[in-house]
Design a protein around this motif. Sequence first.
Motif, PDB file in Angstrom:
ATOM      1  N   THR A  34       0.905  -1.227   0.042  1.00  0.00           N
ATOM      2  CA  THR A  34       0.086   0.161  -0.055  1.00  0.00           C
ATOM      3  C   THR A  34       0.896   1.443   0.122  1.00  0.00           C
ATOM      4  N   PRO A  35       0.156   2.472  -0.479  1.00  0.00           N
ATOM      5  CA  PRO A  35       1.167   3.722  -0.405  1.00  0.00           C
ATOM      6  C   PRO A  35       1.577   3.919   1.069  1.00  0.00           C
ATOM      7  N   ARG A  36       0.939   3.414   2.255  1.00  0.00           N
ATOM      8  CA  ARG A  36       1.378   3.558   3.360  1.00  0.00           C
ATOM      9  C   ARG A  36       2.733   2.863   3.924  1.00  0.00           C
ATOM     10  N   GLN A  37       2.624   1.632   3.197  1.00  0.00           N
ATOM     11  CA  GLN A  37       3.720   0.631   3.539  1.00  0.00           C
ATOM     12  C   GLN A  37       4.856   1.185   2.930  1.00  0.00           C
ATOM     13  N   ARG A  38       4.710   1.498   1.485  1.00  0.00           N
ATOM     14  CA  ARG A  38       5.832   2.276   0.881  1.00  0.00           C
ATOM     15  C   ARG A  38       6.574   3.302   1.391  1.00  0.00           C
ATOM     16  N   GLN A  39       5.563   4.347   1.753  1.00  0.00           N
ATOM     17  CA  GLN A  39       6.052   5.506   2.845  1.00  0.00           C
ATOM     18  C   GLN A  39       7.059   5.068   4.039  1.00  0.00           C
ATOM     19  N   PHE A  40       6.577   4.012   4.422  1.00  0.00           N
ATOM     20  CA  PHE A  40       7.131   3.584   5.815  1.00  0.00           C
ATOM     21  C   PHE A  40       8.635   3.020   5.624  1.00  0.00           C
ATOM     22  N   LEU A  41       8.495   2.122   4.362  1.00  0.00           N
ATOM     23  CA  LEU A  41       9.817   1.700   4.061  1.00  0.00           C
ATOM     24  C   LEU A  41      10.830   2.556   3.511  1.00  0.00           C
ATOM     25  N   LEU A  42      10.216   3.690   2.599  1.00  0.00           N
ATOM     26  CA  LEU A  42      11.058   4.638   2.261  1.00  0.00           C
ATOM     27  C   LEU A  42      11.667   5.525   3.380  1.00  0.00           C
ATOM     28  N   TRP A  43      11.065   5.699   4.392  1.00  0.00           N
ATOM     29  CA  TRP A  43      11.244   6.684   5.577  1.00  0.00           C
ATOM     30  C   TRP A  43      12.566   5.702   6.136  1.00  0.00           C
ATOM     31  N   GLN A  44      12.317   4.357   6.507  1.00  0.00           N
ATOM     32  CA  GLN A  44      13.137   3.553   7.188  1.00  0.00           C
ATOM     33  C   GLN A  44      14.761   3.535   6.450  1.00  0.00           C
ATOM     34  N   ALA A  45      14.387   3.016   5.049  1.00  0.00           N
ATOM     35  CA  ALA A  45      15.543   2.926   4.159  1.00  0.00           C
ATOM     36  C   ALA A  45      16.336   4.285   4.220  1.00  0.00           C
ATOM     37  N   GLY A  46      15.613   5.476   4.086  1.00  0.00           N
ATOM     38  CA  GLY A  46      16.347   6.684   3.879  1.00  0.00           C
ATOM     39  C   GLY A  46      17.222   7.035   5.422  1.00  0.00           C
ATOM     40  N   TRP A  47      16.552   6.698   6.559  1.00  0.00           N
ATOM     41  CA  TRP A  47      17.030   6.838   7.927  1.00  0.00           C
ATOM     42  C   TRP A  47      18.369   5.995   8.020  1.00  0.00           C
ATOM     43  N   MET A  48      18.160   4.835   7.594  1.00  0.00           N
ATOM     44  CA  MET A  48      19.394   4.019   7.547  1.00  0.00           C
ATOM     45  C   MET A  48      20.422   4.268   6.740  1.00  0.00           C
ATOM     46  N   LEU A  49      20.216   4.706   5.572  1.00  0.00           N
ATOM     47  CA  LEU A  49      21.205   5.290   4.723  1.00  0.00           C
ATOM     48  C   LEU A  49      21.872   6.709   5.042  1.00  0.00           C
ATOM     49  N   LEU A  50      21.119   7.496   5.671  1.00  0.00           N
ATOM     50  CA  LEU A  50      21.814   8.561   6.262  1.00  0.00           C
ATOM     51  C   LEU A  50      22.480   8.393   7.381  1.00  0.00           C
ATOM     52  N   GLY A  51      22.069   7.497   8.323  1.00  0.00           N
ATOM     53  CA  GLY A  51      22.619   7.182   9.463  1.00  0.00           C
ATOM     54  C   GLY A  51      24.000   6.486   9.039  1.00  0.00           C
ATOM     55  N   ILE A  52      23.860   5.522   8.235  1.00  0.00           N
ATOM     56  CA  ILE A  52      25.446   4.868   7.955  1.00  0.00           C
ATOM     57  C   ILE A  52      26.130   5.837   7.070  1.00  0.00           C
ATOM     58  N   ALA A  53      25.556   6.811   6.231  1.00  0.00           N
ATOM     59  CA  ALA A  53      26.724   7.658   5.555  1.00  0.00           C
ATOM     60  C   ALA A  53      27.275   8.499   6.683  1.00  0.00           C
ATOM     61  N   LEU A  54      26.476   8.909   7.690  1.00  0.00           N
ATOM     62  CA  LEU A  54      27.026   9.911   8.690  1.00  0.00           C
ATOM     63  C   LEU A  54      27.899   9.301   9.376  1.00  0.00           C
ATOM     64  N   LEU A  55      27.796   8.053   9.857  1.00  0.00           N
ATOM     65  CA  LEU A  55      28.671   7.418  10.786  1.00  0.00           C
ATOM     66  C   LEU A  55      30.020   6.924   9.995  1.00  0.00           C
ATOM     67  N   ALA A  56      29.760   6.691   8.576  1.00  0.00           N
ATOM     68  CA  ALA A  56      30.947   6.508   7.756  1.00  0.00           C
ATOM     69  C   ALA A  56      32.032   7.801   7.406  1.00  0.00           C
ATOM     70  N   SER A  57      31.063   9.168   7.513  1.00  0.00           N
ATOM     71  CA  SER A  57      31.568  10.450   7.007  1.00  0.00           C
ATOM     72  C   SER A  57      32.704  10.769   8.291  1.00  0.00           C
ATOM     73  N   VAL A  58      32.232  10.450   9.668  1.00  0.00           N
ATOM     74  CA  VAL A  58      33.000  10.938  10.876  1.00  0.00           C
ATOM     75  C   VAL A  58      34.054   9.539  11.322  1.00  0.00           C
TER      76      VAL A  58
END
Length: 90
Positions: free
Chosen positions: A3-27
């Motif tokens: 559903t659109p809500r499931q896709r929104q949830f997955l996109l937010w979760q994937a974005g959070w994970m990628l941003l967090g991993i990128a931030l950890l890698a950058s520091v």
Amino acid sequence: MATPRQRQFLLWQAGWMLLGIALLASVGRLTGELAFVVSFVGLVVVTALTEPIRATVDWRGRLRWPLAVGALVFAVLVAVRTFEKLVGSL
């Protein structure tokens, strides 16, 4: 079909994970433990922020198990780190 809500949830979760991993890698602090903690915190935050107020959605019930297992792993990581600090200070 998701559903659109499931896709929104997955996109937010994937974005959070990628941003967090990128931030950890950058520091220069990227480890498996920290990546797990950032991802788990993201799962908890995204789950809380996307919770419907008045409706109950069936697919959100399946999030209970990943949250429970993640909380258990998080508690073990905290216990191991605490034990290492206590033993190291003796």
